[in-house]
Design an enzyme around this catalytic site. Sequence first.
Site, mmCIF file in Angstrom:
data_model
loop_
_atom_site.group_PDB
_atom_site.id
_atom_site.type_symbol
_atom_site.label_atom_id
_atom_site.label_comp_id
_atom_site.label_asym_id
_atom_site.label_seq_id
_atom_site.Cartn_x
_atom_site.Cartn_y
_atom_site.Cartn_z
ATOM 1 N N SER A 1 -28.766 -7.701 -27.158
ATOM 2 C CA SER A 1 -29.413 -7.119 -26.262
ATOM 3 C C SER A 1 -28.517 -6.396 -25.082
ATOM 4 O O SER A 1 -27.256 -6.745 -25.275
ATOM 5 C CB SER A 1 -30.302 -7.914 -25.431
ATOM 6 N N LEU B 1 -26.641 -12.050 -24.602
ATOM 7 C CA LEU B 1 -27.188 -11.491 -23.359
ATOM 8 C C LEU B 1 -25.988 -11.167 -22.602
ATOM 9 O O LEU B 1 -24.960 -11.840 -22.399
ATOM 10 C CB LEU B 1 -27.823 -12.766 -22.719
ATOM 11 N N VAL C 1 -22.635 -15.063 -24.961
ATOM 12 C CA VAL C 1 -22.765 -14.196 -23.849
ATOM 13 C C VAL C 1 -22.096 -12.711 -23.915
ATOM 14 O O VAL C 1 -20.761 -13.119 -24.653
ATOM 15 C CB VAL C 1 -22.142 -15.236 -22.756
ATOM 16 N N LYS C 2 -22.556 -11.949 -23.661
ATOM 17 C CA LYS C 2 -21.564 -10.695 -23.860
ATOM 18 C C LYS C 2 -20.661 -10.087 -22.603
ATOM 19 O O LYS C 2 -21.150 -10.316 -21.716
ATOM 20 C CB LYS C 2 -22.603 -9.396 -24.233
ATOM 21 N N VAL C 3 -19.428 -10.083 -22.970
ATOM 22 C CA VAL C 3 -18.430 -9.774 -22.067
ATOM 23 C C VAL C 3 -17.547 -8.496 -22.444
ATOM 24 O O VAL C 3 -17.356 -8.186 -23.596
ATOM 25 C CB VAL C 3 -17.450 -10.786 -21.795
#
Length: 951
Positions: A49, A114, A145-147
């Site tokens: 997403s 996310l 977790v998108k970084v």
Amino acid sequence: MDMQTETSNPLKSLEQFGQSPWLDFIERNFLTEGLQALIERDGLKGMTSNPSIFEKAMGHGTNYDAGFKELAAKGDVDAQTIYESLAIQDIQKAADMLLPVYHATNKVDGYVSLEVSPYLALRTDDTIAEARRLWKMVGRDNLMVKVPGTHQGTPAIRTLIGEGMNINVTLLFSQQAYKDVAEAFIAGLEDFKAKGGDVSRVASVASFFVSRIDAQIDKQIDKNLEAGGTDVPDLKRIRGKVAIANAKLAYQHFLSLISSDRWKALGGAGAMPQRLLWASTGTKDKAYSDVLYVEGLIGRDTVNTMPPATMDAFRDHGKPAEALTVGVDDAKEVLATAKRLGLNLDKVTSDLVDDGVKQFAKAADDLLGAVAAKRNAMLGDTLVTVSSSLPKDMGEAVEKSLDSWREAGKVRQLWAHDSSIWTGQDEGKWLAWLDIVNDRIADLAQLQLFQDSVKEGGFTDVLLLGMGGSSLGPEVLAETYGKRGGFPTLHVLDSTDPQQIAAFEKKVTLATTLVIVSSKSGGTLEPNILKAYFFDAMQKAVGAGKAAEHFVAVTDPGSHMQEVAEKDGFRNIFYGDPGIGGRYSVLSNFGMVPAAAMGLDLDQFLNSAALMVRACAAGTPPLQNPGVQLGAVIGIGATTGRDKVTITASPGIADVGAWLEQLLAESTGKEGHGIVPVDNEPLADASHYGTDRVFAYLRMRDAPDAAQEKAVEALKAAGQPVVTVEMATTLQLGQMFFLWEFATAVAGSIIGIDAFNQPDVEASKIATKKLTSAYNDSGKLPDETPFLTDGAIQLFSDPKNAGELAKAGNTLAAVMKAHLARVGAGDYAALLAYIQRTPENIALLQELRTGIRDAKKVATVAEFGPRFLHSTGQAYKGGPNSGVFTQVTATDAADLAVPGERYTFSVVKAAQARGDFDVLAERGRRALRVHITGDLQAGLKTLATAIRGAL
């Protein structure tokens, strides 16, 4: 999406080549209607997403309306919280649906991603904190977790992997950036292993963006093709091939990594490799196959995250086959050719990262803006609204300013107390007003206990003694809400005029009066001497032993007023927040203590105010943020020649303008710049106005004034800028306060000044203190000589002004004519009267200012001293040098002693007037002082005749 049930499904066949198909999409209805089918029929193994996806899902249509209403039923929250709540619900549901995949693949797949806030892409520590927060909130083992893989994001990746978190590294375009991220991943795993962590439960992907590279490189190729030359064949040959070539070589680095001894040590402990995930795989150039970036990137230990349309296309006609390890030499040759032809892939990838950060932030703004718009629509009449009717050029300038605020993230900076959005000095320490509503709600019980004690005490009156920020807000409350059943009447005294003090003393019954002494610093002259006077009077009324029970102090901790209150044994001492300046203090105890005493429903009032606090929150972008919208209008007005804000308000909230005058004038009027507020000037037809005003219409939706409405509409039709701030009920007054505070801070930033100091107010205080000290020493004020005496009228000015005006003649009429002749286009005329503020005197000043406005077509202000010294006086002295000032003083018919001092109230008022005038002269203002030595009303009549004659 169309579903294919045949066993030859190309999507499902990808697993034979070691590649996992993920979906780059999420939407609430899809989770219940389509996701499970993709998992079962297509072998879908994960989802990603981003803000753009959520914006399309939440911001359009009605799929999330039920979620919005469910949240609203639990209580109002800001746009960021609404988005997060809804997004996390979706992420959690998707994670739960993918959990069987997670277990079946032994944690290799089954993830949903996310993204951390895109606003943090260039801030390492904040990215780490945000990732930790999201990880905890979602609470699913199969969350990624998108970084962002920026320079600042890469060290965050190592830290988060080192804590055992699953990370999807995004925004990778270059091979070097991928190498840096891969190193951070391995180092993070080694850190986690060294701490005793189970590396077998840590998963990561490196999202390598593809099609955007071709989109940029192909633009350069097409430009070079138009120019022609010998490179045309080579340019045509590599068009549409650079992105896949770049990806293939990144994959080669991946293969070398997993064969290294360093990786084998981790792999032996059960670690999973960080797979390359191909992102941005939708084809943007219609000349290419719509499955180009799927078929060209198939290989073992990789992921392809496809948008729905690309997934449909590949299911329909995709041809799965090993691709990543095929043609590697050709890929090298493509990149070498691109370099030889000057196509500069390094710059393209660097620019794409920068643009990606901006685009992701814009997508987040669009998302939060859409959420905020829905929130505001759902709140309906419970929220104060802002709308504008602006001339085209001003409207365009406001739009540009709003976009600049969005791009720079200034709303978030403001809430982060970042002084750089003003002058970079100490502004950040004056922003506690941003949180004061929630602070007062948290402390509501103490205020309600005080309220109950006032009611039980049988008081008939509350007399507040204060100046400026300590008095103007409470005055608005008193004037707007009036007497409340079962509670005393609130009176606000902010004058040193002895006649006015005596009138207030007669207005109340001291034996049943509660006195609130309100002073932030505790050292301001007026509240201290007023306290001394009324404490003495109270002792005479109720006895020395009982007087203190009738006194309450509101002051900052550690102030002189606290010492006085403690020494005298005041009934209560309430504290302000030292991080709030006086003019921003109405929603703090400086406004809420008198509000409690007069019987206002503080629970309703403060919770209504909180609606506006959340509307202006850090997560609400400028276009949907009412405080920024309003601030941009008045700020752009001030920087484009419309530096006078004319305030017109519906009758039920007419007194708001007096409070707003101080907020605008003290916050923005300095260093030769700023806004001159014009309150209570009757509206006229458009022919009476130039191009130097913005009109602020404070409108009661349910009780507008018909004549006022007509006048405002005529102003709009004539092309005058009008910003309308609309309330449904007076309960929303707290929203109005916060809205204008926020807007004023924004306007100060646009103007480029410190919105929280007041240097010229301090200058007047210093000048006054010198004069009162001189009186205490000698028993008189320093002598002064009028440059003209005409009967009972004496005229004073500084040498420059006096010399200029004396040439006009030796009569008041002649001097007034010369004085007012100095008022030109773009100026404003000020009547500053140090006399008792009675209805009769107010009416006279109103008549005179209206006559000046009509004759000169300029803005006018009419103020009473000394109260305006703590309000608009800052702008008159420190703002633009466009004022022509007529100060009116008089010999008082009666005087009052100040207990414990040699000087009297008349002496103090005279010192304040002279100190005020001295600073006006120092600032080079066009100023004249008219002193009435005889009967006040006769003198005012003589002055009025002279002014009318001059016009």
